[in-house]
Design a protein around this motif. Structure first.
Motif, PDB file in Angstrom:
ATOM      1  N   GLY A  10      56.451  37.858  44.453  1.00  0.00           N
ATOM      2  CA  GLY A  10      55.109  37.324  44.168  1.00  0.00           C
ATOM      3  C   GLY A  10      54.100  38.530  43.733  1.00  0.00           C
ATOM      4  N   GLN A  11      53.001  37.981  43.109  1.00  0.00           N
ATOM      5  CA  GLN A  11      51.918  39.311  42.770  1.00  0.00           C
ATOM      6  C   GLN A  11      50.481  38.572  42.878  1.00  0.00           C
ATOM      7  N   GLU A  12      49.692  39.365  43.144  1.00  0.00           N
ATOM      8  CA  GLU A  12      48.237  39.329  42.938  1.00  0.00           C
ATOM      9  C   GLU A  12      47.576  40.364  42.271  1.00  0.00           C
ATOM     10  N   PRO A  13      46.605  40.119  41.507  1.00  0.00           N
ATOM     11  CA  PRO A  13      45.606  41.054  40.917  1.00  0.00           C
ATOM     12  C   PRO A  13      44.820  41.674  42.089  1.00  0.00           C
ATOM     13  N   ALA A  14      44.650  43.127  42.162  1.00  0.00           N
ATOM     14  CA  ALA A  14      44.139  43.954  43.280  1.00  0.00           C
ATOM     15  C   ALA A  14      42.716  43.717  43.223  1.00  0.00           C
ATOM     16  N   LEU A  15      42.231  43.159  44.485  1.00  0.00           N
ATOM     17  CA  LEU A  15      40.766  42.924  44.728  1.00  0.00           C
ATOM     18  C   LEU A  15      40.029  44.255  44.642  1.00  0.00           C
ATOM     19  N   ASP A  16      40.472  45.166  45.177  1.00  0.00           N
ATOM     20  CA  ASP A  16      39.682  46.575  45.353  1.00  0.00           C
ATOM     21  C   ASP A  16      39.970  47.555  44.171  1.00  0.00           C
ATOM     22  N   HIS A  17      40.529  47.162  43.259  1.00  0.00           N
ATOM     23  CA  HIS A  17      40.805  48.080  42.090  1.00  0.00           C
ATOM     24  C   HIS A  17      39.529  48.247  41.288  1.00  0.00           C
ATOM     25  N   PRO A  18      39.091  49.435  40.929  1.00  0.00           N
ATOM     26  CA  PRO A  18      38.020  49.570  40.273  1.00  0.00           C
ATOM     27  C   PRO A  18      37.792  49.182  38.815  1.00  0.00           C
ATOM     28  N   PHE A  19      38.934  48.832  38.247  1.00  0.00           N
ATOM     29  CA  PHE A  19      38.943  48.322  37.080  1.00  0.00           C
ATOM     30  C   PHE A  19      38.856  46.886  36.858  1.00  0.00           C
ATOM     31  N   ASN A  20      39.797  46.093  37.560  1.00  0.00           N
ATOM     32  CA  ASN A  20      40.023  44.771  37.403  1.00  0.00           C
ATOM     33  C   ASN A  20      39.519  44.050  38.637  1.00  0.00           C
ATOM     34  N   GLY A  58      37.472  46.141  14.306  1.00  0.00           N
ATOM     35  CA  GLY A  58      38.896  46.175  14.409  1.00  0.00           C
ATOM     36  C   GLY A  58      39.370  45.999  15.672  1.00  0.00           C
ATOM     37  N   SER A  59      38.638  45.304  16.538  1.00  0.00           N
ATOM     38  CA  SER A  59      39.030  45.257  18.048  1.00  0.00           C
ATOM     39  C   SER A  59      38.719  43.898  18.595  1.00  0.00           C
ATOM     40  N   ASN A  60      39.625  43.481  19.213  1.00  0.00           N
ATOM     41  CA  ASN A  60      39.456  41.983  19.797  1.00  0.00           C
ATOM     42  C   ASN A  60      39.767  42.025  21.197  1.00  0.00           C
ATOM     43  N   PRO A  61      39.129  42.608  22.076  1.00  0.00           N
ATOM     44  CA  PRO A  61      39.496  42.812  23.464  1.00  0.00           C
ATOM     45  C   PRO A  61      39.370  41.481  24.169  1.00  0.00           C
ATOM     46  N   ALA A  62      38.954  40.654  23.786  1.00  0.00           N
ATOM     47  CA  ALA A  62      38.965  39.200  24.602  1.00  0.00           C
ATOM     48  C   ALA A  62      40.453  38.688  24.417  1.00  0.00           C
ATOM     49  N   GLU A  63      41.323  39.111  23.530  1.00  0.00           N
ATOM     50  CA  GLU A  63      42.549  38.711  23.588  1.00  0.00           C
ATOM     51  C   GLU A  63      43.549  40.157  23.893  1.00  0.00           C
ATOM     52  N   ALA A  64      43.182  41.287  23.302  1.00  0.00           N
ATOM     53  CA  ALA A  64      43.828  42.243  23.386  1.00  0.00           C
ATOM     54  C   ALA A  64      44.068  43.228  24.769  1.00  0.00           C
ATOM     55  N   PRO A  80      41.831  42.016  27.871  1.00  0.00           N
ATOM     56  CA  PRO A  80      40.816  41.107  28.409  1.00  0.00           C
ATOM     57  C   PRO A  80      40.038  41.516  29.534  1.00  0.00           C
ATOM     58  N   VAL A  81      40.684  42.347  30.379  1.00  0.00           N
ATOM     59  CA  VAL A  81      39.973  43.019  31.658  1.00  0.00           C
ATOM     60  C   VAL A  81      38.856  43.955  31.191  1.00  0.00           C
ATOM     61  N   ALA A  82      38.966  44.597  29.923  1.00  0.00           N
ATOM     62  CA  ALA A  82      37.985  45.378  29.473  1.00  0.00           C
ATOM     63  C   ALA A  82      36.841  44.525  29.041  1.00  0.00           C
ATOM     64  N   MET A  83      37.131  43.495  28.450  1.00  0.00           N
ATOM     65  CA  MET A  83      36.392  42.331  27.955  1.00  0.00           C
ATOM     66  C   MET A  83      35.159  42.032  29.254  1.00  0.00           C
TER      67      MET A  83
END
Ligand code: SF4
Length: 716
Positions: A35-45, A174-180, A182-185
């Protein structure tokens, strides 16, 4: 069946699917990743994930994974042991070197290597005796590296994802972060919630454009007249930042002269955007401060990509948006470690740390590698391979290896044609000129694919012999440091042991080096257990040599400390106000200088202008060299003009499909998707279908799956 017991282990690791570098908790039960979970405490996501990241557990799964070494014999795949494979390949390499010299081999490397593996691969090629090395950055951001480095020094993103919370204006080109990305978005949307204006410049109306305050629908390939058109309004109305230019920028007068040529009516004619919208956008970018620019491959993958990137830089210099929080150039890389792989010199024009190819650079690395310079000179012709090669624009280098087979050897200044190539974690599906690539693969003595899956190079030829598949393990079955797009390093832990008979890349490199007779020298400072070199020792070795860009302060211990303490870093500033890494910036973004105490905090923002130039504050050159030529949409070669093309790139617009004569083969829904009017239809599938119907070789990001679809008979 999936066991439902609690995990026996939770491993903190890093997503492999893009350069943002989100944290993941990988749940492991008795050695199986369950299993996997996104890290709640990671400063990026901070607990977020995108659809790509949510699927990383599947990364190593799949029935088409390479499980053991194989070679193609008489059109049939034959299983080999590792010893057999390494012995056969080593013997062939030595024979080819004996007959044709070391430059008869080409080493295609990977943005999927971790930093240590990328460094070792560069070292391996150098010790073998060639500079024939490259990787996917050549066709994504190598133009950025050249353009940005020529404007202010370091070829990298100047600020960070989190820093965009402080931007008041954000332009995407030339950038579409919503798809490429997404967490940066998510960070961009945080900036928007805090009042930032969003400008999206794109020939397609993208998901990112759906969030724009100003959507600027330029024609493809018209970035330079667009930027210069903005500058025309900025200079005309006095919206530039004269004090910033006076204090920090060299060469803006020449730019001002150049800009005079970009008459608004003429610009509108070229780029297809009204004068009123240009003026509005120019005013917003210049007066709503701080403003940042984000660009990706829509800006770089042109024959004049580095001129595009210089133009973006010049806009930021004219408006005084460099060297400040919320400003800068946020250049989102693609693969998870393409920044690191570039930093470690998987490019024929640079040694690790962007040391060039001049004698002094080789001498530097010869010292770090503890090599006799004479040994290198015996493999590199002085003045040829130690010298600067005249190939810096994208397109030429990525064609280099197949040009080597097909063209006169003088064209690429090497002694012999390429007889053997390694496709190590990188294939050929992103190359244009597919037929030429196939002919090149057919003409070689031996093709070697080192990959967790059979890759395109292993199947798109028409050979019946001389192809090897070496099964590398996935990134989650090995470990080491990776560098996100914002220059920060993270430690990616091993989640599970290598599956089947697969091996980590650095172990395969060691086995080959041993067979070729230079393992003792190459791994002199690195402990080796069995056949696996110690990754931490590799980190320490590059710490001792990467002085140009400050990869000297990120010891394995420091990177791991950050990894174990994600939650102590501030979401906005990325700095740690307390905890064991107090005062440091998350991931110790380079430059992070190594000192006796190893205390440098890392550099969140490059070229800060709140410091004097003499104290390391930014000073810049506004440099440019290429003009836009005419308004022919294909004039720049921003896409392949022939029939061999790639799908999935933003250049694929209705205009291009019509010019290729493919328009009528699309369904009505696909036509609407091509025109940006229909989100529900997967255009790339349609393009693949039409491309195949026209005899082209398409590729898809699903890589192995794409091969299965298109080459079912070739899969072993
Ligand atoms: Fe992975 Fe990138 Fe998505 Fe983050 S944004 S989860 S790093 S693919």
């Amino acid at each position: 069946s999936v066991p439902h017991d609690a995990p026996t282990e939770v491993v903190r690791t890093i997503c492999t699917h893009c350069s943002v570098g989100c944290g993941i908790y990988a749940e492991v039960q008795n050695g199986v990743w369950t299993g996997q979970e996104p890290a709640l405490d990671h400063p990026f996501n901070r607990g977020g994930h995108c659809a790509k990241g949510a699927s990383v557990r599947e990364h190593g799964h799949g029935e088409k994974r390479s499980k053991y070494p194989m070679k193609l014999v008489g059109g049939k795949w034959k299983r080999l042991s590792w010893d057999e494979a390494i012995n056969e390949l080593g013997d062939q390499m030595l024979k080819i070197r004996e007959e044709s010299g070391p430059d008869s081999l080409f080493f295609m490397g990977s943005a999927k290597f971790n930093n240590e593996q990328a460094y070792l691969y560069r070292k391996f090629a150098a010790m073998w005796g060639t500079n024939n090395i490259d990787h996917s950055a050549r066709i994504c951001h190598s133009t950025t590296v050249a353009g940005v480095a020529n404007t202010w020094g370091y070829g990298a993103q100047t600020n960070s994802f989190n820093d965009m919370h402080k931007s008041k204006c954000i332009m995407f080109i030339g950038s579409n972060p919503a798809e490429a990305h997404p967490v940066a978005m998510q960070h961009i949307l945080t900036g928007k919630e805090r009042g930032a204006k969003v400008v999206v410049v794109d020939p397609r109306f993208t998901r990112t454009a759906a969030h724009a305050d100003e959507y600027v629908h330029i024609r493809p390939g018209t970035d330079i007249p667009f930027i210069y058109g903005l500058l025309w309004h900025i200079f005309e109305n006095g919206w530039e930042d004269p004090e910033f230019i006076r204090q920090r920028v060299y060469g803006m007068d020449a730019i001002r002269e150049e800009v005079k040529k970009y008459d608004p009516a003429e610009v509108t004619n070229i780029i297809g955007v009204s004068e009123a919208q240009m003026k509005r956008t120019a005013k917003m970018m210049a007066t709503v401060k701080p403003a940042t620019i984000v660009w990706c491959m829509g800006g770089t993958q042109h024959t004049i990509g580095n001129a595009n990137t210089r133009a973006y830089c010049i806009l930021q210099l004219a408006t005084g948006n460099m060297g400040i929080e919320g400003g800068g150039t946020n250049i989102f890389r693609g693969h998870d470690n393409v920044q690191g792989a570039t930093d470690f010199g998987l490019l024929f024009d640079s040694l690790p740390g962007y040391y060039g190819l001049k004698t002094g650079s080789w001498q530097h690395w010869a010292r770090v590698w503890d090599l006799d310079m004479g040994w290198i000179e015996s493999r590199f012709d002085q003045g040829e391979y130690l010298g600067q090669k005249p190939m810096t624009s994208a397109g030429i280098p990525c064609s280099r290896w197949h040009d080597g087979v097909l063209k006169d050897k003088e064209t690429i200044a090497q002694r012999d044609n390429i007889r053997m190539a390694f496709f190590w974690g990188q294939s050929v599906h992103t190359e244009s000129r597919g037929r030429v690539v196939r002919e090149a693969l057919d003409a070689m003595d031996t093709v070697v694919c080192v990959d967790p899956h059979p890759n395109m190079a292993g199947v798109m030829h028409t050979r019946t012999d001389g192809v090897y598949l070496l099964p590398a393990c996935t990134q989650f079955e090995t470990y080491g440091s990776v560098t996100a797009s914002n220059r920060s390093l993270q430690w990616r832990d091993r989640v599970v042991e290598p599956l089947f008979e697969t091996k980590p890349d650095h172990e395969i490199m060691y086995m080959l080096a041993k067979k070729l007779g230079f393992a003792d020298q190459m791994f002199k400072n690195i402990k080796v257990e069995g056949n696996e070199p110690n990754i931490e020792d590799v980190t320490r070795e590059f710490n001792s040599g990467m002085w140009t860009i400050g990869y000297t302060g990120q010891s394995p211990e420091r990177i791991k400390l950050h990894q174990q303490n994600w939650g102590t870093f501030d979401f906005d500033s990325l700095e740690a106000p307390g905890g064991p890494a107090k005062g440091e910036t998350f991931g110790l973004p380079w430059p992070c200088w190594g000192t006796a105490e190893m205390k440098h905090p890392g550099t969140q923002i490059l070229y800060r202008t709140d410091r004097e130039v003499k104290d390391g504050g930014g000073n810049f050159r506004a440099r440019f060299g290429v003009e836009h030529e005419g308004n022919n949409l294909l004039a720049e070669g921003s896409w392949s003009k022939g029939s061999e093309i790639q799908d999935g790139y933003p250049e694929f617009t209705d205009v291009m499909l019509k010019q290729l004569g493919w328009w009528d083969d699309l369904t009505e829904a696909e036509k609407q998707a091509a025109e940006g009017r229909n989100w529900k239809t997967d255009l790339s599938g349609g393009i693949q279908r039409v491309a195949i119907a026209h005899g082209c070789i398409p590729y898809g990001n699903a890589k192995a799956r794409c091969i299965v679809w298109n080459f079912p008979d070739k899969i072993p």
